[in-house]
Design a protein around this motif. Structure first.
Motif, PDB file in Angstrom:
ATOM      1  N   THR A   1       0.842  -1.186   0.000  1.00 37.78           N
ATOM      2  CA  THR A   1       0.000   0.000   0.000  1.00 37.78           C
ATOM      3  C   THR A   1       0.880   1.238   0.000  1.00 37.78           C
ATOM      4  OG1 THR A   1      -1.729  -1.149   1.239  1.00 37.78           O
ATOM      5  CG2 THR A   1      -1.823   1.244   1.205  1.00 37.78           C
ATOM      6  N   VAL A   2       0.666   2.105  -0.968  1.00 39.18           N
ATOM      7  CA  VAL A   2       1.478   3.317  -1.119  1.00 39.18           C
ATOM      8  C   VAL A   2       0.629   4.535  -0.784  1.00 39.18           C
ATOM      9  CG1 VAL A   2       2.836   4.722  -2.710  1.00 39.18           C
ATOM     10  CG2 VAL A   2       2.863   2.222  -2.913  1.00 39.18           C
ATOM     11  N   GLY A   3       1.185   5.407   0.045  1.00 36.44           N
ATOM     12  CA  GLY A   3       0.495   6.639   0.416  1.00 36.44           C
ATOM     13  C   GLY A   3       1.437   7.823   0.367  1.00 36.44           C
ATOM     14  N   LEU A   4       1.123   8.848   1.124  1.00 38.47           N
ATOM     15  CA  LEU A   4       1.899  10.084   1.153  1.00 38.47           C
ATOM     16  C   LEU A   4       2.301  10.413   2.585  1.00 38.47           C
ATOM     17  CD1 LEU A   4      -0.389  12.278  -1.159  1.00 38.47           C
ATOM     18  CD2 LEU A   4       1.546  10.843  -1.852  1.00 38.47           C
ATOM     19  N   VAL A   5       3.532  10.837   2.768  1.00 38.71           N
ATOM     20  CA  VAL A   5       4.029  11.262   4.081  1.00 38.71           C
ATOM     21  C   VAL A   5       4.443  12.724   3.979  1.00 38.71           C
ATOM     22  CG1 VAL A   5       5.771  10.898   5.875  1.00 38.71           C
ATOM     23  CG2 VAL A   5       4.790   8.931   4.663  1.00 38.71           C
ATOM     24  N   VAL A   6       4.054  13.498   4.982  1.00 34.14           N
ATOM     25  CA  VAL A   6       4.381  14.927   5.009  1.00 34.14           C
ATOM     26  C   VAL A   6       4.995  15.274   6.357  1.00 34.14           C
ATOM     27  CG1 VAL A   6       2.510  15.466   3.417  1.00 34.14           C
ATOM     28  CG2 VAL A   6       2.104  15.622   5.889  1.00 34.14           C
ATOM     29  N   ARG A   7       5.475  16.504   6.474  1.00 33.01           N
ATOM     30  CA  ARG A   7       6.018  16.965   7.746  1.00 33.01           C
ATOM     31  C   ARG A   7       4.892  17.159   8.762  1.00 33.01           C
ATOM     32  NH1 ARG A   7       9.251  19.392   3.800  1.00 33.01           N
ATOM     33  NH2 ARG A   7       7.717  21.035   3.456  1.00 33.01           N
ATOM     34  N   LYS A   8       5.181  16.858  10.024  1.00 32.20           N
ATOM     35  CA  LYS A   8       4.204  17.000  11.094  1.00 32.20           C
ATOM     36  C   LYS A   8       3.667  18.427  11.145  1.00 32.20           C
ATOM     37  CE  LYS A   8       2.330  15.186  14.910  1.00 32.20           C
ATOM     38  NZ  LYS A   8       1.549  13.930  14.933  1.00 32.20           N
ATOM     39  N   GLY A   9       2.341  18.539  11.241  1.00 29.79           N
ATOM     40  CA  GLY A   9       1.713  19.839  11.351  1.00 29.79           C
ATOM     41  C   GLY A   9       1.357  20.496  10.035  1.00 29.79           C
ATOM     42  N   GLU A  10       1.635  19.817   8.898  1.00 37.76           N
ATOM     43  CA  GLU A  10       1.374  20.442   7.595  1.00 37.76           C
ATOM     44  C   GLU A  10       0.247  19.785   6.812  1.00 37.76           C
ATOM     45  OE1 GLU A  10       4.841  21.110   5.227  1.00 37.76           O
ATOM     46  OE2 GLU A  10       5.895  22.181   6.808  1.00 37.76           O
ATOM     47  N   LEU A  11      -0.545  18.923   7.455  1.00 35.51           N
ATOM     48  CA  LEU A  11      -1.638  18.274   6.737  1.00 35.51           C
ATOM     49  C   LEU A  11      -2.624  19.285   6.165  1.00 35.51           C
ATOM     50  CD1 LEU A  11      -2.658  15.051   8.701  1.00 35.51           C
ATOM     51  CD2 LEU A  11      -1.673  15.221   6.418  1.00 35.51           C
ATOM     52  N   ASN A  12      -2.866  20.387   6.907  1.00 36.26           N
ATOM     53  CA  ASN A  12      -3.829  21.375   6.409  1.00 36.26           C
ATOM     54  C   ASN A  12      -3.302  22.139   5.208  1.00 36.26           C
ATOM     55  OD1 ASN A  12      -1.884  22.827   7.772  1.00 36.26           O
ATOM     56  ND2 ASN A  12      -3.314  24.315   8.637  1.00 36.26           N
ATOM     57  N   ARG A  13      -2.034  21.959   4.907  1.00 35.80           N
ATOM     58  CA  ARG A  13      -1.451  22.563   3.706  1.00 35.80           C
ATOM     59  C   ARG A  13      -1.832  21.769   2.461  1.00 35.80           C
ATOM     60  NH1 ARG A  13       5.090  22.634   2.660  1.00 35.80           N
ATOM     61  NH2 ARG A  13       5.050  23.593   0.593  1.00 35.80           N
ATOM     62  N   PHE A  14      -2.141  20.481   2.647  1.00 35.10           N
ATOM     63  CA  PHE A  14      -2.451  19.592   1.525  1.00 35.10           C
ATOM     64  C   PHE A  14      -3.853  19.036   1.717  1.00 35.10           C
ATOM     65  CE2 PHE A  14       2.127  19.143   2.581  1.00 35.10           C
ATOM     66  CZ  PHE A  14       2.631  19.852   1.509  1.00 35.10           C
TER      67      PHE A  14
END
Length: 242
Positions: free
Chosen positions: A82-95
């Motif tokens: 399963t492939v997903g997306l990882v971002v920096r902590k606290g930046e989910l609302n940016r994406f």
């Protein structure tokens, strides 16, 4: 057989011994049919060339693609990926995108940080046809940066060289724990791709009768309780406990 370090599926322990979830499973398969084996480290793209030329016999963690069928034979599947997306902590609302279509829209316009989204992806990996079209498209391909391995992807993300890292989140987080940076990352809810993976064998060195033996051993192991303990939610017939 050939392997490239891919934590937690294939990696070396501090003493140099090869370990990982897929390594454990491969040992059970080939020990079960009484077949000797040797693990060789090669980058993925180089391994594909060596397999096609018949200088390697098998590559694990493979997707079945039309162009590969020309030079390779495949086992039955042995687990899911399963492939997903990882971002920096606290930046989910940016994406805030909820699909690949939304992601394309966001890629084409500067975000509130003042630049277009930069996406890291390990070169040579297959992430599903929809994602492959993004990488090939003339309008979006320049937003993708090549990553050689998971550790590099984590460092690029935390060093602000990329904004999103495309990978199996479980792989990223286990690697991040070893690096001491797990608390600095989080998973985006969108799933890019989910599919079973296979052993891929060279047509020049491996006959179908041998793959039949491998398949029978895989079937036996799939019914073993230790298979589910090993792969958990990545098991082929995984049923979550509600």
């Amino acid at each position: 057989m050939v392997v490239e370090e891919f934590f937690p599926f294939i990696y070396k322990e501090s003493d140099g011994q090869l370990s990982g979830l897929d390594v454990q499973f491969m040992r059970k398969v080939f020990d079960g049919i009484g077949c000797g084996y040797e693990f060789i480290y090669l980058p993925w793209k180089r391994a594909l060339i060596e397999l096609e030329e018949g200088r390697l016999d098998m590559i694990p963690i493979a997707s079945v693609l039309k162009e590969r069928k020309r030079f390779a034979r495949f086992s039955i599947p042995y687990r899911n990926e399963t492939v997903g997306l990882v971002v920096r902590k606290g930046e989910l609302n940016r994406f805030r995108f909820k699909s690949l279509t939304d992601l394309i829209r966001d890629m084409e316009a500067p975000d509130y940080f003042g630049h277009k989204i930069r996406i890291g992806n390990i070169r040579g990996t297959y992430r599903g046809e929809a994602f492959e079209e993004l990488v090939r498209d003339e309008g979006t391909k320049n937003y993708f940066l090549n990553v050689n391995h998971t550790k590099q992807g984590i460092r690029m993300l935390l060093g602000n060289r990329i904004d999103i890292y495309v990978e199996m989140p479980a792989t990223v987080f286990r690697e991040a724990r070893q690096l001491g940076v797990r608390d600095l990352l989080e998973e985006h809810p969108i799933i890019i791709h989910r599919e079973p993976v296979y052993f891929m064998f060279s047509k020049k060195t491996i006959e179908p009768a041998f793959i039949d033996q491998v398949n029978e051993q895989i079937k036996i192991l799939l019914e073993d309780e230790t298979y589910h303990q090993l792969f958990g939610s990545m098991a082929l017939n995984y049923e979550p406990i509600l």
